[in-house]
Design a protein around this motif. Structure first.
Motif, PDB file in Angstrom:
ATOM      1  N   ARG A 219       0.828  -1.212   0.000  1.00 11.73           N
ATOM      2  CA  ARG A 219       0.000   0.000   0.000  1.00 11.73           C
ATOM      3  C   ARG A 219       0.856   1.253   0.000  1.00 11.73           C
ATOM      4  NH1 ARG A 219      -1.247   2.470   4.849  1.00 11.73           N
ATOM      5  NH2 ARG A 219      -3.472   2.588   4.431  1.00 11.73           N
ATOM      6  N   ASP A 223      -2.199   7.786   4.224  1.00 17.67           N
ATOM      7  CA  ASP A 223      -3.451   7.132   4.627  1.00 17.67           C
ATOM      8  C   ASP A 223      -4.628   7.895   4.023  1.00 17.67           C
ATOM      9  OD1 ASP A 223      -5.041   5.251   5.916  1.00 17.67           O
ATOM     10  OD2 ASP A 223      -5.326   6.556   7.655  1.00 17.67           O
ATOM     11  N   GLU A 225      -8.061   8.374   1.387  1.00 18.27           N
ATOM     12  CA  GLU A 225      -9.294   7.621   1.161  1.00 18.27           C
ATOM     13  C   GLU A 225      -9.110   6.528   0.106  1.00 18.27           C
ATOM     14  OE1 GLU A 225     -10.599  11.695   2.670  1.00 18.27           O
ATOM     15  OE2 GLU A 225      -9.094  10.904   1.287  1.00 18.27           O
ATOM     16  N   THR A 227      -6.444   4.846  -0.649  1.00 18.14           N
ATOM     17  CA  THR A 227      -5.651   3.762  -0.064  1.00 18.14           C
ATOM     18  C   THR A 227      -6.482   2.946   0.916  1.00 18.14           C
ATOM     19  OG1 THR A 227      -3.545   4.934  -0.343  1.00 18.14           O
ATOM     20  CG2 THR A 227      -3.637   3.244   1.380  1.00 18.14           C
ATOM     21  N   ARG A 228      -7.274   3.627   1.735  1.00 16.56           N
ATOM     22  CA  ARG A 228      -8.134   2.895   2.679  1.00 16.56           C
ATOM     23  C   ARG A 228      -9.161   2.050   1.936  1.00 16.56           C
ATOM     24  NH1 ARG A 228      -8.010   7.957   5.570  1.00 16.56           N
ATOM     25  NH2 ARG A 228     -10.162   8.418   4.969  1.00 16.56           N
ATOM     26  N   ASP A 229      -9.685   2.564   0.817  1.00 14.13           N
ATOM     27  CA  ASP A 229     -10.650   1.793   0.036  1.00 14.13           C
ATOM     28  C   ASP A 229     -10.001   0.549  -0.559  1.00 14.13           C
ATOM     29  OD1 ASP A 229     -12.630   3.598   0.603  1.00 14.13           O
ATOM     30  OD2 ASP A 229     -12.549   4.625  -1.329  1.00 14.13           O
ATOM     31  N   GLU A 231      -7.434  -1.085   0.663  1.00 10.21           N
ATOM     32  CA  GLU A 231      -7.198  -2.066   1.726  1.00 10.21           C
ATOM     33  C   GLU A 231      -8.495  -2.766   2.126  1.00 10.21           C
ATOM     34  OE1 GLU A 231      -5.401  -2.421   6.270  1.00 10.21           O
ATOM     35  OE2 GLU A 231      -4.724  -0.808   4.939  1.00 10.21           O
ATOM     36  N   GLU A 232      -9.590  -2.006   2.169  1.00  8.61           N
ATOM     37  CA  GLU A 232     -10.876  -2.640   2.482  1.00  8.61           C
ATOM     38  C   GLU A 232     -11.236  -3.677   1.425  1.00  8.61           C
ATOM     39  OE1 GLU A 232     -15.636  -1.500   2.902  1.00  8.61           O
ATOM     40  OE2 GLU A 232     -14.128   0.101   2.974  1.00  8.61           O
ATOM     41  N   THR A 252       3.824  -1.355   3.606  1.00 13.27           N
ATOM     42  CA  THR A 252       3.755   0.021   3.127  1.00 13.27           C
ATOM     43  C   THR A 252       4.916   0.311   2.194  1.00 13.27           C
ATOM     44  OG1 THR A 252       2.647   0.773   5.138  1.00 13.27           O
ATOM     45  CG2 THR A 252       3.760   2.453   3.828  1.00 13.27           C
TER      46      THR A 252
END
Length: 393
Positions: A219, A223, A225, A227-229, A231-232, A252
């Motif tokens: 990733r 951090d 949005e 990147t968070r999407d 990972e989800e 990372t």
């Protein structure tokens, strides 16, 4: 947390009430025409100070139009979208905005205001750690006033976002739509975003179908949005494939140069990975690192390890390696953002809208079945057993 009540836009009547002068006087001062010289200097300064404090920006183009609509849409970018290493990535966004604005009968106005942290501080103190790169020196509130008000509404674009300015736009009730999912703590925003969750989950599902169980996710450092999407989507894809997530397989990527052939060999030998998912960076360093790895022939993709990108390399061209990936519908996202913005303008009390657009799977040539020599080893490592079937301690 419910977003705060939006503040309506300030008008010349509001300024008149604040300063105790007539609305005609305010109009003369704001217009700056020859007749404004008849206004006392102290009055002129008071009116201009009140206009600045209340965030009022004279809409010159609207003065000659009835109904207060310019049919001007703004496009604001938080960083330059024309540098060499991002040209190909941003071009479809710009094209999509331009074509849809013309289709809807609107003219387009490009904003590129630059400012300083002092300008942004007039709106709100800078968030710790937010948009800390030099590219974020652009500011909507140059001089403390919202220059976007020249347009009826604005499409916003860019990675290095001043979130305090997004919050300020919401408080002003200024219509805007962001291309990409963006969030702030104190308000809801309208945006049109790529569906990174579904696209990443689909890539994980395809790798699982090919027999992969040890899939490393590399990733981005920020951090954000997107990147968070991603990972989800990675975690959902594993769960749907019946694979227990291993936190050691979420790494990372601080610098694309760190993605070396030695590092990949270490992950293959030490972690037992058979596939690698990589989040693209905003420049061409990742593409160069991938080309360097592929050129060594020490690890063959996909014969020794499958590799897929979670999005488009920013500077990819057809002569480069056709890595397996998903592709963002950039022109479609931008056009949809324009349509959402116009819908918001047409509503008397608009509510924030958030839309996601599916990404397109690009098969490429860099994923394949798990090598037979490593399939059993990968399954044993996932289950925690050795070659004799006994638990590894």
């Amino acid at each position: 947390m419910a977003p705060p009540e939006r503040r309506r836009r300030s008008t010349q009547r509001d300024i008149a009430q604040r300063t105790g002068v007539s609305q005609t006087t305010v109009s003369l001062v704001i217009s700056g025409g020859a007749a404004s010289t008849q206004i006392a200097e102290s009055t002129r300064r008071a009116v201009l100070a009140a206009a600045d404090e209340m965030g009022y920006t004279a809409n010159v183009a609207a003065r000659s139009l009835k109904g207060g609509r310019n049919r001007l849409l703004g496009l604001y970018t938080f960083e330059s979208v024309f540098p060499t290493d991002q040209r190909d990535f941003y071009y479809p966004f710009l094209l999509g905005v331009e074509e849809e604005a013309a289709r809807q009968g609107y003219d387009l106005l490009l904003f590129s205001s630059t400012g300083t942290d002092r300008d942004a501080a007039r709106v709100s103190p800078r968030e710790p750690g937010a948009s800390g790169t030099p590219a974020a020196e652009r500011s909507i509130y140059v001089g403390g006033s919202n220059r976007l008000k020249i347009a009826d509404g604005c499409v916003l674009l860019g990675r290095n976002v001043r979130r305090e300015e997004l919050s300020a736009l919401v408080r002003e009730d200024f219509p805007f739509v962001f291309v990409g999912r963006r969030e702030v703590d104190d308000a809801e925003l309208s945006y049109v975003a790529a569906d990174y969750v579904a696209a990443t989950g689909a890539l994980v599902a395809e790798l699982a179908r090919l027999g992969h169980r040890r899939i490393l996710y590399l990733r981005a450092l920020e951090d954000s949005e997107p990147t968070r999407d991603r990972e989800e989507g990675y975690r959902r894809g594993l769960a749907e494939a019946g694979i227990v997530p291993d936190e050691a397989l979420i790494r990372t990527l601080a610098d694309p140069a760190d993605l070396s052939i030695e590092r990949v060999e270490e992950w293959i030998g030490g972690l037992g990975i058979t596939a690698l998912l990589v989040e693209p960076t905003e420049d061409d360093r990742l593409t160069e690192a991938l080309a360097t790895m592929a050129g060594t022939r020490r690890v063959r993709f996909p014969a020794d390890c499958s590799l897929a990108l979670l999005g488009d390399p920013p500077c990819w061209t057809p002569e480069l390696r056709d890595w397996t990936r998903f592709s963002l519908p950039r022109a479609q996202m931008a056009g949809q953002a324009v349509r959402v913005l116009i819908e918001l303008l047409d509503q008397e009390s608009p509510e924030p809208r958030q839309l996601t657009v599916p990404c397109a799977y690009v098969p490429g040539d860099s994923i394949g079945p798990v090598p037979e020599s490593r399939a059993d080893a990968g399954a044993r490592q996932e289950s925690g057993t050795g070659s004799d079937g006994r638990p590894v301690t």
